[in-house]
Design a protein around this motif. Structure first.
Motif: not given
Length: 163
Positions: A127-149
């Protein structure tokens, strides 16, 4: 068809890389399941938490609240995508950036398919967040898919520039 040099990775090498991504994804999820209860949050830095969340939907919890059919839909979609990507890797494994992108997407997709098959949901924990804004939680698989895209986009932009 372009000739392959002996240094060009073949399908087996790409599938081994995808398998490593799957193993890393599943091991991290096992650690999170063992150390966290659903909803637990452990702050790591001022902008990064480890959490345990269950996503019954797809990216950004798309269809999360559906009645359960989405489990089988996304499981089937993931398996169909894996078959198509494997076919693409067989044909284009010599195109390094393209093949790396597909391999990352393949490993990520299958990592999440395994979760859907075993649990009925995907385990998310980053989970990444800043200034009260939270990005939806993700995992290693999601990270691999995003980098691949992103790599697919870069590959296509390079292809267009050359053409």
């Amino acid at each position: 068809m372009p000739s392959r040099s002996s240094a060009a990775p073949g399908l087996t090498q790409w599938l081994l890389v995808a398998a490593l991504i799957i193993v890393a994804d599943q091991l991290t999820k096992i650690l999170v399941i063992g150390a966290f209860q659903l909803g637990d949050v452990r702050p790591i830095t001022g902008f990064f938490n480890l959490v345990r969340a269950h996503n019954y939907g797809a990216a950004f919890s798309f269809l999360h609240g559906a009645s359960g059919w989405q489990r089988w839909f996304f499981l089937g979609l993931g398996l169909a995508a894996a078959a198509f990507i494997t076919w693409m890797l067989r044909r284009h494994g010599h195109q390094k950036l393209f093949a790396w992108a597909l391999t990352l997407i393949l490993g990520g997709a299958l990592g999440n398919v395994i979760d859907r098959a075993i649990h009925g949901y995907v385990v998310d924990f980053i989970q990444v967040h800043a200034g009260g804004w939270y990005f939806p939680a993700f995992n290693v698989a999601d990270s691999a898919i995003t980098i691949g895209a992103v790599m697919l986009i870069v590959d296509e932009l390079r292809r267009v520039r050359r053409g």
